[in-house]
Design a protein around this motif. Structure first.
Motif, PDB file in Angstrom:
ATOM      1  N   ALA A   1       0.684  -0.961   0.158  1.00  8.58           N
ATOM      2  CA  ALA A   1      -0.122  -0.484  -0.141  1.00  8.58           C
ATOM      3  C   ALA A   1       0.947   1.506   0.386  1.00  8.58           C
ATOM      4  O   ALA A   1       1.729   1.018   0.008  1.00  8.58           O
ATOM      5  CB  ALA A   1      -1.188  -0.087   1.034  1.00  8.58           C
ATOM      6  N   ASP A   2       0.468   2.535  -0.496  1.00  4.45           N
ATOM      7  CA  ASP A   2       1.128   3.351  -0.566  1.00  4.45           C
ATOM      8  C   ASP A   2       0.334   4.840  -0.360  1.00  4.45           C
ATOM      9  O   ASP A   2      -0.743   4.898  -0.938  1.00  4.45           O
ATOM     10  CB  ASP A   2       2.010   3.630  -2.228  1.00  4.45           C
ATOM     11  CG  ASP A   2       2.559   4.990  -2.741  1.00  4.45           C
ATOM     12  OD1 ASP A   2       1.590   5.718  -2.773  1.00  4.45           O
ATOM     13  OD2 ASP A   2       3.671   5.204  -2.306  1.00  4.45           O
ATOM     14  N   ILE A   3       0.440   5.664   0.585  1.00 10.44           N
ATOM     15  CA  ILE A   3      -0.205   7.046   0.493  1.00 10.44           C
ATOM     16  C   ILE A   3       0.752   8.405   0.254  1.00 10.44           C
ATOM     17  O   ILE A   3       1.825   8.422   0.182  1.00 10.44           O
ATOM     18  CB  ILE A   3      -1.280   6.797   1.659  1.00 10.44           C
ATOM     19  CG1 ILE A   3      -1.289   8.372   1.512  1.00 10.44           C
ATOM     20  CG2 ILE A   3       0.774   7.134   3.370  1.00 10.44           C
ATOM     21  CD1 ILE A   3      -2.718   8.161   2.851  1.00 10.44           C
ATOM     22  N   THR A   4      -0.255   9.085  -1.210  1.00 13.83           N
ATOM     23  CA  THR A   4       0.824  10.208  -0.937  1.00 13.83           C
ATOM     24  C   THR A   4       0.760  11.231  -0.605  1.00 13.83           C
ATOM     25  O   THR A   4      -0.058  11.415   0.102  1.00 13.83           O
ATOM     26  CB  THR A   4       0.269  11.060  -3.405  1.00 13.83           C
ATOM     27  OG1 THR A   4      -1.300  11.344  -2.647  1.00 13.83           O
ATOM     28  CG2 THR A   4       0.311  10.116  -3.738  1.00 13.83           C
ATOM     29  N   PRO A   5       1.433  12.455  -0.608  1.00 15.59           N
ATOM     30  CA  PRO A   5       1.449  13.839   0.110  1.00 15.59           C
ATOM     31  C   PRO A   5       0.199  14.072   0.399  1.00 15.59           C
ATOM     32  O   PRO A   5      -0.559  14.819   1.463  1.00 15.59           O
ATOM     33  CB  PRO A   5       2.120  14.215  -0.128  1.00 15.59           C
ATOM     34  CG  PRO A   5       3.744  13.587  -0.938  1.00 15.59           C
ATOM     35  CD  PRO A   5       2.927  12.531  -1.912  1.00 15.59           C
ATOM     36  N   ARG A   6      -0.546  13.826  -0.406  1.00 14.80           N
ATOM     37  CA  ARG A   6      -1.611  14.745  -1.134  1.00 14.80           C
ATOM     38  C   ARG A   6      -2.950  13.556  -0.730  1.00 14.80           C
ATOM     39  O   ARG A   6      -3.958  14.204  -0.448  1.00 14.80           O
ATOM     40  CB  ARG A   6      -2.514  14.950  -2.483  1.00 14.80           C
ATOM     41  CG  ARG A   6      -1.194  15.580  -3.054  1.00 14.80           C
ATOM     42  CD  ARG A   6      -1.549  16.047  -4.166  1.00 14.80           C
ATOM     43  NE  ARG A   6      -0.628  17.412  -5.657  1.00 14.80           N
ATOM     44  CZ  ARG A   6      -1.304  18.608  -6.401  1.00 14.80           C
ATOM     45  NH1 ARG A   6      -2.240  17.711  -7.211  1.00 14.80           N
ATOM     46  NH2 ARG A   6      -0.798  19.166  -6.439  1.00 14.80           N
ATOM     47  N   GLY A   7      -2.584  12.064  -0.192  1.00 17.37           N
ATOM     48  CA  GLY A   7      -4.076  11.065   0.445  1.00 17.37           C
ATOM     49  C   GLY A   7      -4.370  10.481  -0.512  1.00 17.37           C
ATOM     50  O   GLY A   7      -5.559   9.756  -0.221  1.00 17.37           O
ATOM     51  N   ARG A   8      -3.873  10.668  -1.484  1.00 19.93           N
ATOM     52  CA  ARG A   8      -4.091   9.064  -2.462  1.00 19.93           C
ATOM     53  C   ARG A   8      -3.521   7.841  -1.857  1.00 19.93           C
ATOM     54  O   ARG A   8      -2.312   8.024  -1.809  1.00 19.93           O
ATOM     55  CB  ARG A   8      -3.683   8.996  -3.911  1.00 19.93           C
ATOM     56  CG  ARG A   8      -4.475   8.659  -4.926  1.00 19.93           C
ATOM     57  CD  ARG A   8      -3.896   8.993  -5.542  1.00 19.93           C
ATOM     58  NE  ARG A   8      -2.394   8.271  -6.274  1.00 19.93           N
ATOM     59  CZ  ARG A   8      -1.513   9.227  -7.150  1.00 19.93           C
ATOM     60  NH1 ARG A   8      -2.337   9.913  -7.834  1.00 19.93           N
ATOM     61  NH2 ARG A   8      -0.860   8.699  -7.557  1.00 19.93           N
ATOM     62  N   VAL A   9      -4.408   6.711  -1.565  1.00 24.02           N
ATOM     63  CA  VAL A   9      -4.105   5.187  -1.086  1.00 24.02           C
ATOM     64  C   VAL A   9      -3.794   4.504  -2.530  1.00 24.02           C
ATOM     65  O   VAL A   9      -5.184   4.979  -3.008  1.00 24.02           O
ATOM     66  CB  VAL A   9      -4.490   5.640   0.049  1.00 24.02           C
ATOM     67  CG1 VAL A   9      -3.909   4.362   0.312  1.00 24.02           C
ATOM     68  CG2 VAL A   9      -4.362   6.471   0.809  1.00 24.02           C
ATOM     69  N   GLU A  10      -3.263   3.688  -3.114  1.00 24.24           N
ATOM     70  CA  GLU A  10      -3.228   2.383  -3.731  1.00 24.24           C
ATOM     71  C   GLU A  10      -2.762   1.508  -2.691  1.00 24.24           C
ATOM     72  O   GLU A  10      -2.062   1.499  -2.460  1.00 24.24           O
ATOM     73  CB  GLU A  10      -2.158   2.619  -5.167  1.00 24.24           C
ATOM     74  CG  GLU A  10      -3.335   4.186  -5.914  1.00 24.24           C
ATOM     75  CD  GLU A  10      -1.914   3.964  -6.746  1.00 24.24           C
ATOM     76  OE1 GLU A  10      -2.918   5.080  -7.659  1.00 24.24           O
ATOM     77  OE2 GLU A  10      -1.253   3.204  -7.091  1.00 24.24           O
ATOM     78  N   TYR A  11      -3.468   0.379  -3.019  1.00 21.60           N
ATOM     79  CA  TYR A  11      -3.187  -1.226  -3.005  1.00 21.60           C
ATOM     80  C   TYR A  11      -3.114  -2.278  -3.890  1.00 21.60           C
ATOM     81  O   TYR A  11      -3.214  -1.944  -4.394  1.00 21.60           O
ATOM     82  CB  TYR A  11      -4.627  -1.608  -2.099  1.00 21.60           C
ATOM     83  CG  TYR A  11      -5.048  -0.860  -0.822  1.00 21.60           C
ATOM     84  CD1 TYR A  11      -6.007   0.303  -1.097  1.00 21.60           C
ATOM     85  CD2 TYR A  11      -4.486  -0.293   0.664  1.00 21.60           C
ATOM     86  CE1 TYR A  11      -6.663   1.083  -0.230  1.00 21.60           C
ATOM     87  CE2 TYR A  11      -4.981   0.026   1.365  1.00 21.60           C
ATOM     88  CZ  TYR A  11      -6.069   1.059   1.190  1.00 21.60           C
ATOM     89  OH  TYR A  11      -6.045   2.027   2.313  1.00 21.60           O
ATOM     90  N   SER A  12      -2.603  -3.172  -3.563  1.00 17.27           N
ATOM     91  CA  SER A  12      -2.206  -4.094  -4.260  1.00 17.27           C
ATOM     92  C   SER A  12      -2.982  -4.872  -4.491  1.00 17.27           C
ATOM     93  O   SER A  12      -4.512  -5.175  -3.948  1.00 17.27           O
ATOM     94  CB  SER A  12      -0.831  -5.110  -3.575  1.00 17.27           C
ATOM     95  OG  SER A  12      -1.063  -5.791  -2.693  1.00 17.27           O
ATOM     96  N   ASP A  13      -3.082  -5.703  -5.655  1.00 17.27           N
ATOM     97  CA  ASP A  13      -4.524  -6.607  -5.825  1.00 17.27           C
ATOM     98  C   ASP A  13      -4.790  -7.377  -4.513  1.00 17.27           C
ATOM     99  O   ASP A  13      -5.637  -8.155  -4.336  1.00 17.27           O
ATOM    100  CB  ASP A  13      -4.824  -6.997  -6.612  1.00 17.27           C
ATOM    101  CG  ASP A  13      -4.802  -6.433  -8.561  1.00 17.27           C
ATOM    102  OD1 ASP A  13      -4.191  -6.835  -9.013  1.00 17.27           O
ATOM    103  OD2 ASP A  13      -5.117  -4.933  -8.580  1.00 17.27           O
ATOM    104  N   SER A  14      -3.896  -7.622  -4.354  1.00 17.28           N
ATOM    105  CA  SER A  14      -3.858  -9.013  -2.844  1.00 17.28           C
ATOM    106  C   SER A  14      -4.408  -8.678  -1.585  1.00 17.28           C
ATOM    107  O   SER A  14      -4.989  -9.964  -1.018  1.00 17.28           O
ATOM    108  CB  SER A  14      -2.181  -9.396  -2.624  1.00 17.28           C
ATOM    109  OG  SER A  14      -1.502  -8.368  -2.289  1.00 17.28           O
ATOM    110  N   VAL A  15      -4.211  -7.445  -1.098  1.00 24.28           N
ATOM    111  CA  VAL A  15      -4.962  -7.191  -0.048  1.00 24.28           C
ATOM    112  C   VAL A  15      -6.406  -5.768  -0.156  1.00 24.28           C
ATOM    113  O   VAL A  15      -6.865  -5.457   0.535  1.00 24.28           O
ATOM    114  CB  VAL A  15      -3.958  -6.380   0.656  1.00 24.28           C
ATOM    115  CG1 VAL A  15      -2.754  -6.941   0.575  1.00 24.28           C
ATOM    116  CG2 VAL A  15      -3.873  -5.264   0.192  1.00 24.28           C
ATOM    117  N   ASN A  16      -6.274  -5.323  -1.623  1.00 27.27           N
ATOM    118  CA  ASN A  16      -7.744  -4.418  -1.804  1.00 27.27           C
ATOM    119  C   ASN A  16      -8.645  -5.422  -1.516  1.00 27.27           C
ATOM    120  O   ASN A  16      -9.231  -6.232  -1.418  1.00 27.27           O
ATOM    121  CB  ASN A  16      -7.706  -3.975  -2.809  1.00 27.27           C
ATOM    122  CG  ASN A  16      -8.454  -3.028  -3.626  1.00 27.27           C
ATOM    123  OD1 ASN A  16      -8.298  -2.232  -2.108  1.00 27.27           O
ATOM    124  ND2 ASN A  16      -9.368  -3.142  -5.245  1.00 27.27           N
TER     125      ASN A  16
END
Length: 117
Positions: free
Chosen positions: A49-64
């Protein structure tokens, strides 16, 4: 000294939950891409998982849909809430802070998550 310290790893049964914490020192988490990786024995390191300074979050398919990454700028920490854990989630979970223009890439020491009955 810039430092990331993870905590919260544990042994949990399948279907259980854990909350991992990553606390930063001499680094403001709100200014960086904050990431959780995991690495199981014999496997490559995987971006979870990743969160940008602006708050956008992304997840891998395996944990989404099961994991939630959040950030608390006041506490200078990021968290990974993990629900419905599966044995394949077993790994060392590592916190990472990245800032490309500043050429900064900082890693924590990791925390062990084991999912087993």
């Amino acid at each position: 000294q810039v430092q990331l310290v993870e905590s919260g790893g544990d042994l949990v049964q399948p279907g259980g939950s854990l909350r991992l914490s990553c606390t930063a020192s001499r680094l403001s988490v709100g200014l960086y891409n904050m990431r959780w990786y995991r690495q199981a024995p014999g496997n490559e390191r995987e971006l979870v998982a990743d969160i940008t300074p602006r708050g956008r979050v992304e997840y891998s398919d395996s944990v989404n849909g099961r994991f939630t990454l959040s950030r608390d700028n006041a506490e200078n920490a990021v968290y990974l809430q993990m629900n419905n854990l599966k044995p394949e989630d077993t790994a060392v979970y590592l916190c990472n802070a990245v800032h490309g223009p500043w050429n900064v890439n900082v890693w924590g020491q990791g925390t062990q998550v084991t999912v087993s009955s």
